[in-house]
Design a protein around this motif. Structure first.
Motif, PDB file in Angstrom:
ATOM      1  N   GLN A  65       0.818  -0.971   0.305  1.00 53.29           N
ATOM      2  CA  GLN A  65      -0.312   0.340  -0.129  1.00 53.29           C
ATOM      3  C   GLN A  65       0.838   0.936  -0.305  1.00 53.29           C
ATOM      4  O   GLN A  65       0.184   2.123  -0.495  1.00 53.29           O
ATOM      5  CB  GLN A  65      -0.852  -0.482   1.412  1.00 53.29           C
ATOM      6  N   PHE A  66       2.036   1.345   1.015  1.00 54.34           N
ATOM      7  CA  PHE A  66       3.150   2.269   0.361  1.00 54.34           C
ATOM      8  C   PHE A  66       3.490   2.556  -0.591  1.00 54.34           C
ATOM      9  O   PHE A  66       3.502   4.236  -1.570  1.00 54.34           O
ATOM     10  CB  PHE A  66       3.913   1.832   1.198  1.00 54.34           C
ATOM     11  N   LEU A  67       4.105   1.550  -1.995  1.00 48.11           N
ATOM     12  CA  LEU A  67       4.766   1.658  -2.680  1.00 48.11           C
ATOM     13  C   LEU A  67       2.926   2.218  -3.799  1.00 48.11           C
ATOM     14  O   LEU A  67       3.243   2.852  -4.521  1.00 48.11           O
ATOM     15  CB  LEU A  67       4.749   0.463  -2.709  1.00 48.11           C
ATOM     16  N   ARG A  68       1.874   1.918  -3.053  1.00 46.38           N
ATOM     17  CA  ARG A  68       0.852   2.608  -4.305  1.00 46.38           C
ATOM     18  C   ARG A  68       0.565   3.977  -3.975  1.00 46.38           C
ATOM     19  O   ARG A  68       0.619   4.253  -5.111  1.00 46.38           O
ATOM     20  CB  ARG A  68      -0.686   1.606  -4.097  1.00 46.38           C
ATOM     21  N   ASN A  69       0.433   4.447  -2.736  1.00 43.26           N
ATOM     22  CA  ASN A  69       0.903   5.292  -2.331  1.00 43.26           C
ATOM     23  C   ASN A  69       1.585   6.721  -2.827  1.00 43.26           C
ATOM     24  O   ASN A  69       1.122   7.605  -3.167  1.00 43.26           O
ATOM     25  CB  ASN A  69       0.255   5.978  -1.085  1.00 43.26           C
ATOM     26  N   ILE A  70       3.058   5.923  -2.850  1.00 47.53           N
ATOM     27  CA  ILE A  70       3.776   6.584  -3.600  1.00 47.53           C
ATOM     28  C   ILE A  70       3.583   6.858  -5.494  1.00 47.53           C
ATOM     29  O   ILE A  70       4.282   7.319  -6.416  1.00 47.53           O
ATOM     30  CB  ILE A  70       5.421   6.620  -3.152  1.00 47.53           C
TER      31      ILE A  70
ATOM     32  N   ALA B 231       2.649   3.875  -7.387  1.00 50.81           N
ATOM     33  CA  ALA B 231       3.480   2.748  -8.547  1.00 50.81           C
ATOM     34  C   ALA B 231       1.893   1.958  -8.689  1.00 50.81           C
ATOM     35  O   ALA B 231       1.249   1.768  -8.289  1.00 50.81           O
ATOM     36  CB  ALA B 231       4.035   1.224  -7.039  1.00 50.81           C
ATOM     37  N   THR B 232       1.893   1.794 -10.166  1.00 51.13           N
ATOM     38  CA  THR B 232       0.810   0.881 -10.562  1.00 51.13           C
ATOM     39  C   THR B 232       1.223  -0.613 -10.417  1.00 51.13           C
ATOM     40  O   THR B 232       1.786  -1.319  -9.630  1.00 51.13           O
ATOM     41  CB  THR B 232       0.957   1.213 -12.368  1.00 51.13           C
ATOM     42  N   ASN B 233       0.015  -1.315 -10.861  1.00 51.90           N
ATOM     43  CA  ASN B 233      -0.308  -2.923 -10.727  1.00 51.90           C
ATOM     44  C   ASN B 233       1.309  -2.950 -11.523  1.00 51.90           C
ATOM     45  O   ASN B 233       1.413  -4.291 -11.364  1.00 51.90           O
ATOM     46  CB  ASN B 233      -1.551  -3.360 -11.651  1.00 51.90           C
ATOM     47  N   GLU B 234       1.506  -2.612 -12.619  1.00 54.28           N
ATOM     48  CA  GLU B 234       2.612  -3.163 -13.487  1.00 54.28           C
ATOM     49  C   GLU B 234       3.299  -2.694 -12.254  1.00 54.28           C
ATOM     50  O   GLU B 234       4.823  -4.099 -12.504  1.00 54.28           O
ATOM     51  CB  GLU B 234       2.611  -2.973 -14.388  1.00 54.28           C
ATOM     52  N   ASP B 235       4.340  -2.004 -11.806  1.00 55.53           N
ATOM     53  CA  ASP B 235       5.294  -1.587 -11.264  1.00 55.53           C
ATOM     54  C   ASP B 235       5.197  -2.175  -9.467  1.00 55.53           C
ATOM     55  O   ASP B 235       6.476  -2.503  -9.397  1.00 55.53           O
ATOM     56  CB  ASP B 235       5.631  -0.069 -10.496  1.00 55.53           C
ATOM     57  N   LEU B 236       4.238  -3.264  -9.133  1.00 60.12           N
ATOM     58  CA  LEU B 236       4.943  -3.704  -7.716  1.00 60.12           C
ATOM     59  C   LEU B 236       5.094  -5.133  -8.796  1.00 60.12           C
ATOM     60  O   LEU B 236       5.874  -5.543  -7.193  1.00 60.12           O
ATOM     61  CB  LEU B 236       3.004  -3.764  -7.114  1.00 60.12           C
TER      62      LEU B 236
ATOM     63  N   ASP C 171      12.655  12.601  -7.716  1.00 55.09           N
ATOM     64  CA  ASP C 171      11.554  12.491  -8.847  1.00 55.09           C
ATOM     65  C   ASP C 171      10.811  11.013  -7.939  1.00 55.09           C
ATOM     66  O   ASP C 171      11.390  10.100  -8.605  1.00 55.09           O
ATOM     67  CB  ASP C 171      11.204  12.441 -10.084  1.00 55.09           C
ATOM     68  N   PRO C 172       9.423  11.213  -7.184  1.00 57.98           N
ATOM     69  CA  PRO C 172       9.185   9.200  -7.228  1.00 57.98           C
ATOM     70  C   PRO C 172       9.617   8.356  -8.310  1.00 57.98           C
ATOM     71  O   PRO C 172       9.983   7.334  -7.700  1.00 57.98           O
ATOM     72  CB  PRO C 172       7.269  10.016  -6.918  1.00 57.98           C
ATOM     73  N   ARG C 173       8.999   8.872  -9.452  1.00 57.70           N
ATOM     74  CA  ARG C 173       9.601   7.482 -10.136  1.00 57.70           C
ATOM     75  C   ARG C 173      10.672   6.852 -10.243  1.00 57.70           C
ATOM     76  O   ARG C 173      10.695   5.937 -10.676  1.00 57.70           O
ATOM     77  CB  ARG C 173       9.065   8.277 -11.945  1.00 57.70           C
TER      78      ARG C 173
END
Length: 244
Positions: free
Chosen positions: A128-133, A135-140, A173-175
């Motif tokens: 969830q932390f990764l989603r909050n910053i 992250a997409t499903n593909e990123d995860l 950049d967060p990305r």
């Protein structure tokens, strides 16, 4: 000696009926003599309680791991989760969760066998932390595949402070953070902050945190900071003395 102190009943086990068959079984799944010896050192239960632990071994083998992969995974199954029923139950819970992220526990276990003992609720918090910053499903899927250890990192004590440092103090950049998630594996106070402080002193700007953190001290000093190793080592000495 240490093994016998932890498992004194080994002294009364028969070699022909218990010890030798256990050893041969572990060798049959791909472990070298040295790996078996290391396994016995860290988790002597594999020697004294092999019959009760065999279901755990069979479960790991059911994933279709190669002998090389088994040799990497099995020696790291030790400690508090050497309880077959608990291990298998938790592994199935984690496997179901990973599948919801289009991942499979076999792929993750090869890189990080501790996934078998991960707590699902805590893992969900890190995801969830990764989603909050951002992250997409593909990123995860990509992040966890490349760096599964991230599921074991505490959010408030590890992930969040480092993220805040990169995106706040360094305006990264967060990305970029999501692109190089292994930056979370480095110590904030021992590696991340000192290196960026040195770069500021040298007037060097960079937007690639991975390139700053991964090199050795020599590589960082000469190729990133455009300084000498001696300069960086002297800086670290003064920097750390200020922190004490």
């Amino acid at each position: 000696k240490d093994v016998l102190l932890r498992q004194p009943r080994l002294l009364v086990l028969r070699i022909d009926r218990v010890l030798q068959p256990n050893y041969e079984r572990l060798r049959s799944v791909g472990l070298t003599p040295g790996e078996v010896a290391k396994l016995y050192t860290f988790a002597p239960q594999w020697l004294s309680r092999f019959r009760s632990l065999e279901p755990l071994l069979d479960y790991v083998l059911s994933f279709g791991l190669s002998t090389v992969e088994v040799a990497r995974v099995v020696p790291r199954i030790r400690g508090s989760y050497l309880n077959p029923s608990r291990f298998i139950k938790n592994a199935k819970i984690m496997d179901n969760y990973l599948q919801s992220l289009d991942l499979h526990i076999k792929e993750i276990a090869i890189k990080d066998p501790s996934i078998f003992s991960q707590n699902r609720a805590k893992a969900e918090g890190r995801v969830q932390f990764l989603r909050n910053i951002g992250a997409t499903n593909e990123d995860l899927s990509r992040i966890i595949s490349a760096f599964p250890q991230i599921l074991a990192l505490d959010v408030s004590g590890n992930l969040q402070p480092k993220y805040d440092f990169f995106t706040g103090e360094e305006a990264v950049d967060p990305r970029k953070i999501l692109q190089y998630p292994k930056v979370f594996s480095f110590s904030l106070e021992e590696r991340i902050r000192p290196r960026y402080t040195f770069l500021h002193e040298k007037g060097v700007c960079t937007t690639n945190p991975f390139g700053v953190l991964v090199p050795t001290d020599l590589g960082f000093a000469t190729k990133v900071a455009h300084a000498t190793l001696e300069e960086y080592e002297l800086f670290l000495e003064h920097y750390r003395s200020k922190q004490d």
